[in-house]
Design an enzyme around this catalytic site. Structure first.
Site, PDB file in Angstrom:
ATOM      1  N   GLU A 106       0.831  -1.201   0.000  1.00 44.94           N
ATOM      2  CA  GLU A 106       0.000   0.000   0.000  1.00 44.94           C
ATOM      3  C   GLU A 106       0.865   1.251   0.000  1.00 44.94           C
ATOM      4  OE1 GLU A 106      -2.468   1.436  -0.762  1.00 44.94           O
ATOM      5  OE2 GLU A 106      -4.218   1.118   0.453  1.00 44.94           O
ATOM      6  N   ASP A 107       0.348   2.291  -0.612  1.00 46.90           N
ATOM      7  CA  ASP A 107       1.076   3.564  -0.570  1.00 46.90           C
ATOM      8  C   ASP A 107       0.940   4.223   0.797  1.00 46.90           C
ATOM      9  OD1 ASP A 107      -1.646   3.932  -1.035  1.00 46.90           O
ATOM     10  OD2 ASP A 107      -1.411   5.429  -2.595  1.00 46.90           O
ATOM     11  N   ASP A 143      -4.289   5.325   5.973  1.00 42.52           N
ATOM     12  CA  ASP A 143      -4.874   6.568   6.467  1.00 42.52           C
ATOM     13  C   ASP A 143      -5.937   6.204   7.509  1.00 42.52           C
ATOM     14  OD1 ASP A 143      -6.988   8.955   5.792  1.00 42.52           O
ATOM     15  OD2 ASP A 143      -4.950   9.594   5.364  1.00 42.52           O
ATOM     16  N   VAL A 201      -0.284  14.343   1.154  1.00 41.59           N
ATOM     17  CA  VAL A 201       0.988  14.228   0.447  1.00 41.59           C
ATOM     18  C   VAL A 201       0.794  13.743  -0.988  1.00 41.59           C
ATOM     19  CG1 VAL A 201       2.390  13.880   2.512  1.00 41.59           C
ATOM     20  CG2 VAL A 201       1.312  11.904   1.430  1.00 41.59           C
TER      21      VAL A 201
HETATM   22  P1  XMP Z   1      -8.020   4.754   3.991  1.00 38.69           P
HETATM   23  O1  XMP Z   1      -9.122   3.789   3.775  1.00 38.69           O
HETATM   24  O2  XMP Z   1      -6.851   4.205   4.780  1.00 38.69           O
HETATM   25  O3  XMP Z   1      -7.551   5.110   2.524  1.00 38.69           O
HETATM   26  O4  XMP Z   1      -8.501   6.069   4.556  1.00 38.69           O
HETATM   27  C1  XMP Z   1      -6.253   5.232   2.176  1.00 38.69           C
HETATM   28  C2  XMP Z   1      -6.258   5.733   0.771  1.00 38.69           C
HETATM   29  O5  XMP Z   1      -6.581   7.127   0.789  1.00 38.69           O
HETATM   30  C3  XMP Z   1      -5.770   7.840  -0.083  1.00 38.69           C
HETATM   31  N1  XMP Z   1      -4.987   8.839   0.687  1.00 38.69           N
HETATM   32  C4  XMP Z   1      -4.140   9.708   0.153  1.00 38.69           C
HETATM   33  N2  XMP Z   1      -3.779   9.896  -1.122  1.00 38.69           N
HETATM   34  N3  XMP Z   1      -2.321  11.625  -0.443  1.00 38.69           N
HETATM   35  C5  XMP Z   1      -2.871  10.862  -1.413  1.00 38.69           C
HETATM   36  O6  XMP Z   1      -2.535  11.043  -2.573  1.00 38.69           O
HETATM   37  C6  XMP Z   1      -2.632  11.497   0.874  1.00 38.69           C
HETATM   38  O7  XMP Z   1      -2.111  12.220   1.730  1.00 38.69           O
HETATM   39  C7  XMP Z   1      -3.599  10.481   1.182  1.00 38.69           C
HETATM   40  N4  XMP Z   1      -4.145  10.067   2.340  1.00 38.69           N
HETATM   41  C8  XMP Z   1      -4.998   9.051   1.999  1.00 38.69           C
HETATM   42  C9  XMP Z   1      -4.876   6.803  -0.752  1.00 38.69           C
HETATM   43  O8  XMP Z   1      -5.442   6.485  -2.002  1.00 38.69           O
HETATM   44  C10 XMP Z   1      -4.898   5.607   0.145  1.00 38.69           C
HETATM   45  O9  XMP Z   1      -4.755   4.378  -0.537  1.00 38.69           O
END
Ligand code: XMP
Ligand code: MG
Length: 179
Positions: free
Chosen positions: A98-99, A102, A152
């Site tokens: 996972e990237d 969140d 980010v």
């Molecule tokens: P959850 O379900 O953990 O989702 O809330 C995580 C997904 O939300 C996106 N995400 C971000 N994408 N910058 C981004 O480009 C961020 O700071 C960020 N925070 C959450 C991302 O797609 C991740 O898989």
């Protein structure tokens, strides 16, 4: 593109060093296992591409595309599978790459769904972790960096589908969001 970035949070060098560290650990932990790297498109593709080349074990890869149900999805975490995995998970040691972790809701849902398919094991490797935003009891087994609650971009992460091709992770200038 660079002009839109307020600050660099993680440089290319920092990212590559950390990815190599994660790869070395995963190499040790998955010796003799049936490693399958599962990535949910698109944010984690850059991380996956770098990480897989630092893993010195046989590893398969597979991809999933999911979309959120309706507009309230972000809060429920319930997702619809747009493209499912091709590989049968039975007996596989799955590592979800996972990237960013969140709220954790999407990944919690996906993890539960994959667990129902009888893999040998399932773990999560997240490049970034924003624990301040967590809404479910979910932790990554491997974490690159724990970061503050800032949006980010770069190294696969987007704002409105842009900036994924930046080689580092940064924070956008506020005016980029307001136009
Ligand atoms: P959850 O379900 O953990 O989702 O809330 C995580 C997904 O939300 C996106 N995400 C971000 N994408 N910058 C981004 O480009 C961020 O700071 C960020 N925070 C959450 C991302 O797609 C991740 O898989
Ligand atoms: Mg995104």
């Amino acid at each position: 593109m660079k002009d839109d970035v307020k600050k660099v949070l993680l440089s290319e060098e920092e990212l590559h060093a950390k990815v190599a560290e994660l790869g070395a650990q995963i190499t040790k932990d998955y010796e003799g296992k049936n490693l399958l790297l599962v990535t949910v498109l698109k944010g984690a593709v850059v991380f996956l591409a770098d990480l897989m080349r630092t893993i010195d074990q046989p590893a398969e890869i597979d991809f999933m595309v999911v979309s959120s149900y309706g507009s309230g999805v972000k809060s429920s975490g319930v997702v619809k599978i747009v493209k499912d995995l091709d590989i049968n998970l039975e007996g596989k040691d799955i590592l979800i790459v996972e990237d960013i972790l969140d709220s954790g809701m999407t990944l919690d849902y996906i993890k539960g769904m994959l667990l129902d398919r009888n893999p040998a094991s399932i773990r999560i490797c997240a490049l970034l972790d924003k624990p301040a935003r967590r809404k479910v009891d979910l932790q990554a087994d491997y974490v690159g960096f724990t970061i503050p609650d800032e949006f980010v971009i770069g190294y696969g992460l987007d704002y409105d589908e842009k900036y994924r091709n930046l080689p580092y992770i940064g924070v956008l200038k506020p005016e980029v969001y307001s136009v």
